[in-house]
Design a protein around this motif. Structure first.
Motif, short mmCIF file in Angstrom:
data_model
loop_
_atom_site.label_atom_id
_atom_site.label_comp_id
_atom_site.label_asym_id
_atom_site.label_seq_id
_atom_site.Cartn_x
_atom_site.Cartn_y
_atom_site.Cartn_z
N TYR A 243 0.83 -1.21 0.00
CA TYR A 243 0.00 0.00 0.00
C TYR A 243 0.86 1.26 0.00
CZ TYR A 243 -3.16 3.63 1.78
OH TYR A 243 -3.86 4.79 1.95
N LEU A 244 1.76 1.35 0.99
CA LEU A 244 2.59 2.56 1.08
C LEU A 244 3.53 2.64 -0.12
CD1 LEU A 244 3.44 2.47 4.90
CD2 LEU A 244 1.91 4.09 3.75
N LYS A 245 4.10 1.49 -0.48
CA LYS A 245 5.05 1.47 -1.58
C LYS A 245 4.40 2.02 -2.86
CE LYS A 245 8.31 -2.05 -2.96
NZ LYS A 245 8.44 -3.50 -3.10
N THR A 246 3.19 1.55 -3.16
CA THR A 246 2.50 1.99 -4.37
C THR A 246 2.23 3.50 -4.32
OG1 THR A 246 1.44 -0.16 -4.38
CG2 THR A 246 0.49 1.50 -5.83
N HIS A 247 1.75 3.98 -3.16
CA HIS A 247 1.41 5.40 -3.07
C HIS A 247 2.67 6.27 -3.10
CE1 HIS A 247 -2.96 5.20 -2.63
NE2 HIS A 247 -2.72 4.03 -2.07
N LEU A 248 3.74 5.79 -2.47
CA LEU A 248 4.98 6.57 -2.48
C LEU A 248 5.52 6.66 -3.91
CD1 LEU A 248 4.90 6.69 0.55
CD2 LEU A 248 7.23 5.84 0.65
N ARG A 249 5.47 5.54 -4.60
CA ARG A 249 5.96 5.55 -5.99
C ARG A 249 5.10 6.47 -6.86
NH1 ARG A 249 8.20 -0.64 -6.70
NH2 ARG A 249 10.25 -0.14 -5.81
N ALA A 250 3.80 6.44 -6.60
CA ALA A 250 2.91 7.32 -7.38
C ALA A 250 3.24 8.79 -7.11
CB ALA A 250 1.46 7.02 -7.04
N MET A 251 3.78 9.05 -5.91
CA MET A 251 4.17 10.44 -5.58
C MET A 251 5.52 10.79 -6.18
SD MET A 251 2.98 10.16 -1.60
CE MET A 251 4.30 11.18 -1.03
N GLY A 252 6.14 9.83 -6.86
CA GLY A 252 7.43 10.09 -7.49
C GLY A 252 8.61 9.84 -6.57
N ILE A 253 8.36 9.21 -5.43
CA ILE A 253 9.47 8.92 -4.50
C ILE A 253 10.16 7.63 -4.96
CG2 ILE A 253 10.01 8.22 -2.12
CD1 ILE A 253 7.78 10.10 -1.19
N ASP A 254 11.47 7.63 -4.91
CA ASP A 254 12.26 6.48 -5.33
C ASP A 254 12.31 5.48 -4.17
OD1 ASP A 254 13.96 4.80 -6.59
OD2 ASP A 254 15.75 6.07 -6.38
N VAL A 255 11.57 4.40 -4.30
CA VAL A 255 11.53 3.39 -3.24
C VAL A 255 12.40 2.20 -3.64
CG1 VAL A 255 10.06 1.88 -1.84
CG2 VAL A 255 9.17 4.07 -2.67
N ALA A 256 13.34 1.84 -2.78
CA ALA A 256 14.26 0.73 -3.09
C ALA A 256 13.49 -0.59 -3.15
CB ALA A 256 15.34 0.65 -2.02
N ASP A 257 13.94 -1.48 -4.01
CA ASP A 257 13.34 -2.80 -4.07
C ASP A 257 14.00 -3.70 -3.04
OD1 ASP A 257 11.22 -3.23 -5.90
OD2 ASP A 257 12.60 -2.62 -7.50
N VAL A 258 13.33 -3.88 -1.93
CA VAL A 258 13.86 -4.77 -0.89
C VAL A 258 12.89 -5.93 -0.80
CG1 VAL A 258 14.42 -4.96 1.56
CG2 VAL A 258 14.82 -2.81 0.36
N SER A 259 13.42 -7.15 -0.75
CA SER A 259 12.48 -8.28 -0.81
C SER A 259 11.93 -8.63 0.56
CB SER A 259 13.15 -9.49 -1.45
OG SER A 259 14.27 -9.84 -0.68
N VAL A 260 11.03 -7.77 1.02
CA VAL A 260 10.30 -8.07 2.25
C VAL A 260 9.13 -8.97 1.82
CG1 VAL A 260 9.03 -7.05 4.17
CG2 VAL A 260 10.89 -5.78 3.12
N PRO A 261 8.92 -10.10 2.51
CA PRO A 261 7.85 -11.01 2.07
C PRO A 261 6.49 -10.31 2.02
CG PRO A 261 9.10 -11.95 3.91
CD PRO A 261 9.61 -10.57 3.71
N ILE A 262 5.68 -10.61 1.01
CA ILE A 262 4.37 -9.95 0.95
C ILE A 262 3.23 -10.85 1.40
CG2 ILE A 262 4.94 -8.19 -0.79
CD1 ILE A 262 3.48 -10.08 -2.81
N GLU A 263 3.51 -12.15 1.59
CA GLU A 263 2.45 -12.99 2.14
C GLU A 263 2.76 -13.24 3.61
OE1 GLU A 263 3.57 -15.59 -0.63
OE2 GLU A 263 2.42 -14.53 -2.15
N GLY A 264 1.71 -13.40 4.39
CA GLY A 264 1.91 -13.74 5.79
C GLY A 264 2.38 -12.55 6.61
N GLU A 265 2.79 -12.87 7.83
CA GLU A 265 3.20 -11.82 8.75
C GLU A 265 4.68 -11.54 8.65
OE1 GLU A 265 1.98 -13.70 12.55
OE2 GLU A 265 1.04 -11.76 12.85
#
Ligand SMILES: Cc1ncc(C[n+]2csc(CCOP(=O)(O)OP(=O)(O)O)c2C)c(N)n1
Lengths: 195, 585
Positions: free
Chosen positions: B285-307
């Protein structure tokens, strides 16, 4: 410094009450504390792990493999399952009771053998909490026996435990529970549950 | 002021109470349930369980329109049910503040799916606040009421399992009492959402959200904690705690209001660090909105399923993990199971024998899908089983010796099963609907419901008469059976599935956990037991198969329901006392 205790058992064994007592003791000792538990589906006879962490400032309510300082296992299979949470050198307190899960009861998978030996190799300390609980007056107080045993390895004053338990359990069970606590504590202090 | 150990749910209840809430309403659902149960214990608050989340939010809308503050609670999937009123309540806005606690369950400890409730913010245009622990759960619930009234919009407080069901120390405060609401004055431009009014309110909603975004930029709750400028992390909720633990040196931007975002501050934070990454659970959620704002978000492989957990966060950023002990392999899994004496057991035992196609539903009875009962073919969402049974028949299934049966619990039937049944009745469908009426909402820890009439305030009110309800839909075949009478269970199911018309069977017996006094336990007479395995197929935790194949019971677990006695053809299961005398267990 943060101390992490994992309580592992089976839904219905009273791990949540035990964790609550421990967390309140830590709070009464003036520490920051967090406790994480799981309710709902998992509670219906499933594995239930609860984590209590205390220290000056505690951030995460959760812990991870290799970080916990103490494991209090209410059941043998769960002890084996959660063993890896405990750091090398951490304390493993294990109730000798086994509760077979459904796949074992119906004969779909064999009951695991040799768990006590494997746990012993990892330095586990064993206790028959049900037996001591019966001695205290009720098999239901096994969870408090285990808190007594745990207390022998923590630095909180005995009075703190007594106060918290007295306030936390139903009033007509206070005496039984205090007896259960003292029996568990004594067993560990006097070395009966030590190796 | 005193420090108290509260769970996130208790803290939300406390925060709502301190904010002077008059009413709490919701539908149970892990991990949200204890919130209202705790609010009920506080003074001068009226709390209600609704039949479902949509009704709960509609009741709340009325409380708000009447000028009083109201707390609504539900689990993440509950918001799907309540979404209809939510979207339009954003238009109407509020009278008294509306705060909706939605508890997400990343990792699905007790849920059928994972959802990220932050998405409701931009979707419905309602502000979303994310506490990280119990202390914040109390504080932000209080501020949510102020925001709701100040900006005339319902506010979502988004929690997750590790916030709702974690306990932490909280400073509790006093209750602020609000004045009794003034008599209602009609205001159709605000409350009657005819298209002409709704168009105006739509414009007004956008303005309200704009004003809120400006407020968030100047007085909002987000927090920046600067550390090393090499790495900056944007995070929210409990993930903040994991970040602080795993990356103690990083600079952290803690999002509290995840809609509308404090864009300016986020851009400034991004500019102040060399590398920026996001740590969040569930959706990006935050990643998508930050990118839409033009912020350069690093690609870090934080798991997206589960906790997530501190170690998962550490590992994602290249941290070293501690050495661990050896794994003890081949441990048997421990799935949840039906309790000893559970009235649901015999029904699934019979359905398995009948080789039925079972469209199931959600509740304790979903455990009928697990071995050895293994008698449920679907579980999608609350109420789905009834409609799905009809749909299966429309697809041409149900012939070939496998009848179609829908199975639903009493609380689930009231939640969203009644409309499904009306659909089949109305469309001339057939099939058999089994209502497992254990007189309680058991799965979530024993809440009352409209079928049995016990309210959250502890009053025994009206009960719904299922037979009369079905009769009113024109359903001719409705029968009530005691599920502990296994003969009747089997024969009734056989008769009703043989019928080419819609029929309903109500299996009525209280949840085993409601029965305080145990019956005399049973034991196995080893000489009489032929090791046929019939009792094992019940899947009762008190019965096990020994190494010789003979059955054994655990008399400390057995509650003496007697179901197993009825499946044993050899009279080998006997009251515990007798077996001991004849040398058995
Ligand atoms: C929309 C939605 N709300 C709430 C839940 C949580 N939930 C799952 S089952 C259930 C109630 C089950 O009660 P009942 O149908 O009476 O069955 P029982 O558990 O008593 O067997 C609830 C509240 C959910 N899964 N989905």
């Amino acid at each position: 410094m943060t101390t992490t205790v994992v309580l592992a058992g089976v839904g219905g064994q009273g791990t949540i009450l035990a964790a609550d007592v421990l967390a309140k003791v830590a709070a009464a000792a003036g520490l920051d504390v967090k406790l994480s538990e799981v309710h709902g589906m998992a509670q219906r006879g499933g594995s239930v792990d609860t984590t209590v962490r205390f220290g000056d400032v505690v951030h995460s309510p959760l812990t991870d493999l290799g970080y916990a300082d103490h494991l209090v296992a209410f059941e043998l299979i769960e002890a084996a399952r959660t063993l890896r949470y405990v750091r090398p050198g951490g304390r493993l307190l294990v109730n000798t009771r086994t509760i077979d899960p459904m796949p074992v009861l119906i004969g779909a998978v064999p009951s695991p053998e040799g768990l006590e030996g494997q746990l012993q190799n990892e330095g586990a300390v064993f206790l028959d909490a049900e037996e001591l609980a019966c001695e205290a007056g009720s098999p239901k107080s096994a969870n408090v026996v285990l808190m007594g045993a745990l207390s022998a390895g923590l630095e909180f004053a005995e009075e703190l435990w007594i106060d918290v338990i007295s306030a936390r359990v139903p009033s007509h069970t206070v005496e039984v529970n205090l007896r259960a606590f003292r029996l568990g504590r004594k067993a560990c202090i006097e070395g009966e549950c030590m190796l | 002021m005193s420090r108290t150990l509260l769970s996130g749910n208790e803290a939300v209840a406390r925060g709502a109470w301190e904010a002077g809430v008059s009413v709490g309403v919701g539908y149970p659902g892990t991990p949200s349930t204890e919130t209202l149960e705790n609010l009920t214990r506080m003074s001068d608050v009226h709390c209600e369980w609704a039949p479902n989340e949509k009704v709960a939010l509609e009741v709340a809308a009325g409380v708000s329109m009447g000028g009083a503050r109201v707390l609504v609670t539900m689990k993440h999937v509950g918001m799907n049910v309540a979404a209809d009123p939510l979207f339009t309540l954003a238009y109407t806005g509020v009278g008294g503040g509306i705060v909706i606690l939605i508890a997400d369950d990343p990792g699905m400890h007790s849920s059928q799916n994972e959802q990220d409730s932050r998405n409701w913010g931009p979707f419905a245009h309602v502000p979303v606040l994310e506490p990280a622990d119990s202390h914040e759960a109390l504080e932000f619930t209080k501020s949510a009421f102020e925001i709701s009234e100040r900006f005339d919009v319902p506010v979502i407080v988004r929690s997750t399992t590790r916030i709702s069901h974690s306990k932490g120390l909280v400073e509790v405060g006093e209750r602020v009492l609000s004045e009794a609401p003034a008599p209602f004055l009609s205001d159709p431009a605000k409350w009657v959402m005819l298209p002409s009014n709704a168009r105006c309110r739509c414009t007004s909603l956008n303005e309200r959200i704009d004003r809120l975004a400006k407020w968030n930029a100047t007085d909002g709750p987000d927090r920046v904690e600067m550390g090393s400028t090499e790495l900056g992390i944007v995070t929210s909720g409990v993930c903040y705690e994991y970040v602080r633990e795993a990356l103690p040196n990083a600079s952290v931007y803690k999002v509290v209001m995840s809609y509308p975002l404090n864009e300016r501050a986020l851009v400034e934070f991004a500019a102040s660090v060399d590398r920026l990454a996001v740590v969040e659970e569930a959706d990006p959620y935050l990643k998508t909105h930050l990118r839409a704002m033009g912020i350069d978000v690093a690609d870090v492989s934080v798991p997206i399923e589960g906790e997530l957990s501190p170690a998962k966060v550490a590992a994602a950023f290249g941290g070293t993990l501690p050495s661990t002990r050896a794994l003890i392999a081949d441990l048997p899994p421990r799935p949840p199971l039906m309790c000893p004496g559970c009235p649901h057991r015999s029904v699934f035992h019979a359905l398995r024998k009948a080789k039925a196609i079972v469209t199931g539903d959600i509740g304790c009875y979903t455990l009928g899908a697990l071995p050895p009962l293994s008698a449920m073919d679907s579980c999608v969402c609350m109420g789905a089983g009834i409609g799905m049974a009809h749909g299966m028949a429309l697809a041409g299934q149900g012939k070939a010796g496998r009848p179609i049966v829908a199975v639903i619990g009493d609380s689930t039937f009231a939640h969203s099963g009644i409309t499904g049944l009306a659909h089949i009745a109305y469309n001339g469908g057939a099939g058999t609907v089994l209502i497992l009426d254990n007189r309680i909402t058991a799965m979530t820890g024993h809440q009352g419901n409209p079928m049995m009439g016990l309210t959250l305030m502890g009053e025994q009110n009206r009960q719904i008469d299922i037979e009369a309800l079905c009769a009113s839909m024109g359903i001719d075949h409705v029968r009530t059976v005691d599920p502990h009478d296994l003969e009747a269970v089997g024969s009734t199911i056989a008769e009703e599935i043989g019928r080419d018309q819609l029929s309903v069977i109500v299996f009525c017996a209280p949840c085993a956990l409601l029965i305080r006094e145990k019956e005399q336990p049973y034991a196995v007479d080893e000489e009489a037991c032929t090791a046929c395995g019939a009792c094992i197929k019940l899947g009762c935790p008190a019965i096990s198969k020994t190494s010789t194949g003979i059955a054994a019971t655990d008399i400390t677990v057995c509650v003496g329901c007697g179901d197993c006695v009825q499946v044993c053809k050899f009279d080998a299961i006997v009251p515990a006392g007798e077996a001991c005398e004849i040398g058995g267990v």
